[in-house]
Design an enzyme around this catalytic site. Sequence first.
Site: not given
Length: 301
Positions: A66, A139, A209, A215
């Site tokens: 991350k 990404f 989301r 994460k």
Amino acid sequence: MTLSSPAQMPSSFTRLAAAIALVLSPFHLHAKTAPQIMMAQPYNEQLQPELSSSQNAISAYYASEKLDGIRAFWNGEQLVTRTGKAIAAPDWFIESLPSNIQLDGELWAGRGLFQQVAATVLDHSPNDKQWQAIHYMVFDIPSSPYRFERRLKQLSEVIATIDRPHLQAVPQYTYTDRNALDTKLDEITAGNGEGIMLHHKDNLYSHGRSDRLLKVKRYQDAEAVVIGYEDGNGKFSGKMGALWVLTADNVKFKIGTGFNNDERENPPLIGSIINYRYNGYTDSGIPRFARFIRVRANADI
């Protein structure tokens, strides 16, 4: 300096602070032109128990570091922030980006360099020398209709075709068991990294989301609005000892660690929004071991 704690403040003031937290929260500042980006869910063992109980479940995900940068979305014409604001990047930085493909990634300069990236990327007049230290770490390809595993192959081909050093694909890895993932997470955390992103190989790109994009961190982070101060003692005498803050959920608590000397002499202004880290909650719902990170002066930080 004379500081005021919430106990000394009129209730009307703390109600005003609550309104500020709700209205000015970074989650409420997105423009109508904001890109339709996919957001990660924090990993929760209760919601994803298979990742803890099954040694093989982790192999269904790609794992990547991350990155603590500025989220940047390439819409085919310009780079924009997650709230839809145009990023004033130099011409050489964006001239090679594809006109028929959307890209999603982070503008990043390395671990621990977030403030440098923010100052460079959010400057309305791009500093060419400073931008040379920035990489666009991509990404995902939002415009692709395929599963994430196939999108990664597309992304690799796009990056190879463009072949510019400032444009890179975020490295993705697979792990066969949770122990290996935890070892990598410890390594990243010890090196001042943020954590790990887990992206399910079968996930489609969607707005909002996603419970298939997780994460994973050794700590949690959130935002709160500053509503008051507490005087320092001992070596902090005459300076700010702690901030009283209020979350968007109307939880009031104080943060006394994470500040440098300058921040204690010139604490964040009342009404400003800060980022803080914490590790779970107390029985009364207060974030445990809260630690100041930075003032969130911009919705894109």
